[in-house]
Design a protein around this motif. Structure first.
Motif, PDB file in Angstrom:
ATOM      1  N   PHE A 185      40.130  18.105  -4.222  1.00 50.67           N
ATOM      2  CA  PHE A 185      39.059  18.767  -3.493  1.00 50.67           C
ATOM      3  C   PHE A 185      38.688  20.123  -4.085  1.00 50.67           C
ATOM      4  O   PHE A 185      37.875  20.847  -3.506  1.00 50.67           O
ATOM      5  CB  PHE A 185      39.468  18.930  -2.025  1.00 50.67           C
ATOM      6  N   PRO A 229      50.706  21.737   0.981  1.00 53.47           N
ATOM      7  CA  PRO A 229      50.412  20.325   1.215  1.00 53.47           C
ATOM      8  C   PRO A 229      50.466  19.440  -0.020  1.00 53.47           C
ATOM      9  O   PRO A 229      50.602  18.224   0.111  1.00 53.47           O
ATOM     10  CB  PRO A 229      48.998  20.352   1.805  1.00 53.47           C
ATOM     11  N   ASP A 230      50.362  20.010  -1.205  1.00 52.06           N
ATOM     12  CA  ASP A 230      50.418  19.176  -2.403  1.00 52.06           C
ATOM     13  C   ASP A 230      51.765  18.488  -2.566  1.00 52.06           C
ATOM     14  O   ASP A 230      51.855  17.394  -3.123  1.00 52.06           O
ATOM     15  CB  ASP A 230      50.136  20.018  -3.662  1.00 52.06           C
ATOM     16  N   THR A 250      50.475  17.775   4.154  1.00 56.55           N
ATOM     17  CA  THR A 250      49.548  16.657   4.129  1.00 56.55           C
ATOM     18  C   THR A 250      50.036  15.621   5.124  1.00 56.55           C
ATOM     19  O   THR A 250      51.201  15.220   5.090  1.00 56.55           O
ATOM     20  CB  THR A 250      49.455  16.039   2.718  1.00 56.55           C
ATOM     21  N   ASN A 264      39.787  14.349   5.453  1.00 56.77           N
ATOM     22  CA  ASN A 264      39.248  13.357   4.524  1.00 56.77           C
ATOM     23  C   ASN A 264      39.351  11.948   5.098  1.00 56.77           C
ATOM     24  O   ASN A 264      40.420  11.515   5.533  1.00 56.77           O
ATOM     25  CB  ASN A 264      40.017  13.405   3.191  1.00 56.77           C
ATOM     26  N   VAL A 287      46.136  19.027   5.135  1.00 58.86           N
ATOM     27  CA  VAL A 287      45.266  17.935   4.701  1.00 58.86           C
ATOM     28  C   VAL A 287      45.502  16.770   5.647  1.00 58.86           C
ATOM     29  O   VAL A 287      46.641  16.318   5.818  1.00 58.86           O
ATOM     30  CB  VAL A 287      45.554  17.512   3.247  1.00 58.86           C
ATOM     31  N   THR A 322      41.643  23.963   6.165  1.00 58.88           N
ATOM     32  CA  THR A 322      42.136  22.592   6.296  1.00 58.88           C
ATOM     33  C   THR A 322      41.113  21.592   5.773  1.00 58.88           C
ATOM     34  O   THR A 322      39.906  21.812   5.874  1.00 58.88           O
ATOM     35  CB  THR A 322      42.489  22.313   7.769  1.00 58.88           C
ATOM     36  N   ILE A 323      41.616  20.497   5.214  1.00 58.31           N
ATOM     37  CA  ILE A 323      40.773  19.434   4.673  1.00 58.31           C
ATOM     38  C   ILE A 323      40.920  18.194   5.544  1.00 58.31           C
ATOM     39  O   ILE A 323      42.031  17.730   5.811  1.00 58.31           O
ATOM     40  CB  ILE A 323      41.153  19.113   3.220  1.00 58.31           C
ATOM     41  N   ARG A 359      54.658  16.173   2.490  1.00 56.63           N
ATOM     42  CA  ARG A 359      53.881  15.179   3.210  1.00 56.63           C
ATOM     43  C   ARG A 359      54.676  14.653   4.404  1.00 56.63           C
ATOM     44  O   ARG A 359      55.888  14.466   4.321  1.00 56.63           O
ATOM     45  CB  ARG A 359      53.533  13.998   2.284  1.00 56.63           C
ATOM     46  N   ASP A 405      44.419  12.911   6.362  1.00 58.77           N
ATOM     47  CA  ASP A 405      43.820  11.857   5.547  1.00 58.77           C
ATOM     48  C   ASP A 405      43.880  10.495   6.244  1.00 58.77           C
ATOM     49  O   ASP A 405      44.955   9.976   6.550  1.00 58.77           O
ATOM     50  CB  ASP A 405      44.564  11.784   4.201  1.00 58.77           C
ATOM     51  N   ASN A 457      46.201  25.308   6.606  1.00 58.63           N
ATOM     52  CA  ASN A 457      46.507  24.768   5.283  1.00 58.63           C
ATOM     53  C   ASN A 457      47.038  23.337   5.373  1.00 58.63           C
ATOM     54  O   ASN A 457      48.114  23.015   4.880  1.00 58.63           O
ATOM     55  CB  ASN A 457      47.529  25.683   4.591  1.00 58.63           C
ATOM     56  N   LYS A 507      41.155  12.472  -4.698  1.00 59.19           N
ATOM     57  CA  LYS A 507      41.481  13.446  -3.651  1.00 59.19           C
ATOM     58  C   LYS A 507      41.762  14.834  -4.219  1.00 59.19           C
ATOM     59  O   LYS A 507      42.625  15.566  -3.725  1.00 59.19           O
ATOM     60  CB  LYS A 507      42.646  12.947  -2.786  1.00 59.19           C
TER      61      LYS A 507
END
Length: 283
Positions: free
Chosen positions: A246, A52-53, A89, A140, A117, A137-138, A56, A119, A115, A244
């Motif tokens: 985390f 995810p970094d 992401t 946010n 994100v 998973t994040i 997107r 947002d 895995n 962001k």
């Protein structure tokens, strides 16, 4: 650009690959930002190669759902085909004024989300006779983390190793029969962001080995839940939530919980057909 590994036939959009795969195929997406909204109506594996970094998916203008996962046959049995989405992401389009949903799971589809994100959406996950398992998973800055319409009481939804921060309204908003179970999950807000007066609406959720914000102490989860309290995100030891990041500092009380140490490399899946994406062009 997207290529079929055997023919090097180029595609500029993930949706083009989705349209040309068959059930149980894998689409492998290399790093880039893809502005498109996806509709998955075949049980496939949609997997980024770098996590995810660097991969997107940004919502198209005027689209209310970023990824819709739907079974055209509307199966209702217990052995439903799995739709896997891993290593992205998901970003809300800032021009979107209407309510927006990151994942809509419906019509008997069963989604596995790994895995990820998610947002700044109105709804991170929304379901209508849809089911999901969420791992690492994040979530946010979403208004609602989970919104469930009708479903079967025999199929609980599972959220494992999740980090849920800065939720502006409800963690869950669910129909009377929909069950959500949270394992090894962190639920915290900044001191300046308050939860709604009923942050868990619907059936009682289940917590196991989870850490929740102390402002949620009035909530009574399902019997047998195991959890502890932390004051808010200031006590969590995140490296830098404002940027962001985390990840956790070495002294964080959350080490070993949540999705903050997410796997940054997606595993390549074996499939009869594999599709690979390149950085999308401007066209």
């Amino acid at each position: 650009m997207l290529f079929r590994s055997s023919t090097l036939l180029p595609y500029k959009k993930i949706n083009k690959a989705v349209a040309n795969v068959i059930a149980l195929d894998s689409i492998l997406v290399l790093p880039g930002t893809y502005q498109e909204s996806l509709v998955l109506e075949k049980p496939i594996n949609l997997v980024s190669t770098s996590g995810p970094d660097s991969t997107r998916i940004s919502q198209e203008p005027l689209s209310t759902e970023l990824v819709k996962i739907s079974d055209p046959d509307f199966n209702t049995g217990l052995n439903l085909p799995k739709y896997l989405v891993k290593g992205f992401t998901l970003v809300r389009n800032p021009q979107q004024q209407a309510q927006s949903t990151a994942f809509k799971v419906e019509r008997g589809a069963s989604a596995v989300l790994r895995n990820i994100v998610i947002d700044s959406f109105s709804f991170a996950i929304s379901s209508y006779y849809g089911y999901y398992e969420v791992f690492n998973t994040i979530f946010n800055n979403n208004e609602y983390v989970i919104a469930n319409d009708v479903a079967s009481a025999n199929r609980p939804n599972i959220i494992t190793n999740a980090t849920i921060v800065n939720t502006r309204s409800n963690i869950t908003w669910s129909n009377t029969v929909v069950i959500n179970k949270f394992y090894n999950t962190v639920i915290l807000n900044k001191p300046t962001i308050n939860f709604s007066s009923s942050p868990f609406s619907g059936p009682k959720v289940y917590f196991y080995n989870s850490v929740i914000d102390s402002r949620l102490q009035s909530y009574v989860p399902e019997t047998g839940s195991i959890y502890s309290y932390l004051t808010n995100t200031d006590s969590a030891g995140f490296v830098n939530l404002d940027s962001k990041n985390f990840r956790l500092t070495n002294m964080s009380q959350l080490i070993g919980k949540g999705g903050v140490s997410i796997d940054r490399k997606s595993t390549r899946l074996n499939s009869s057909h594999e599709w690979i994406s390149r950085m999308p062009s401007s066209a």
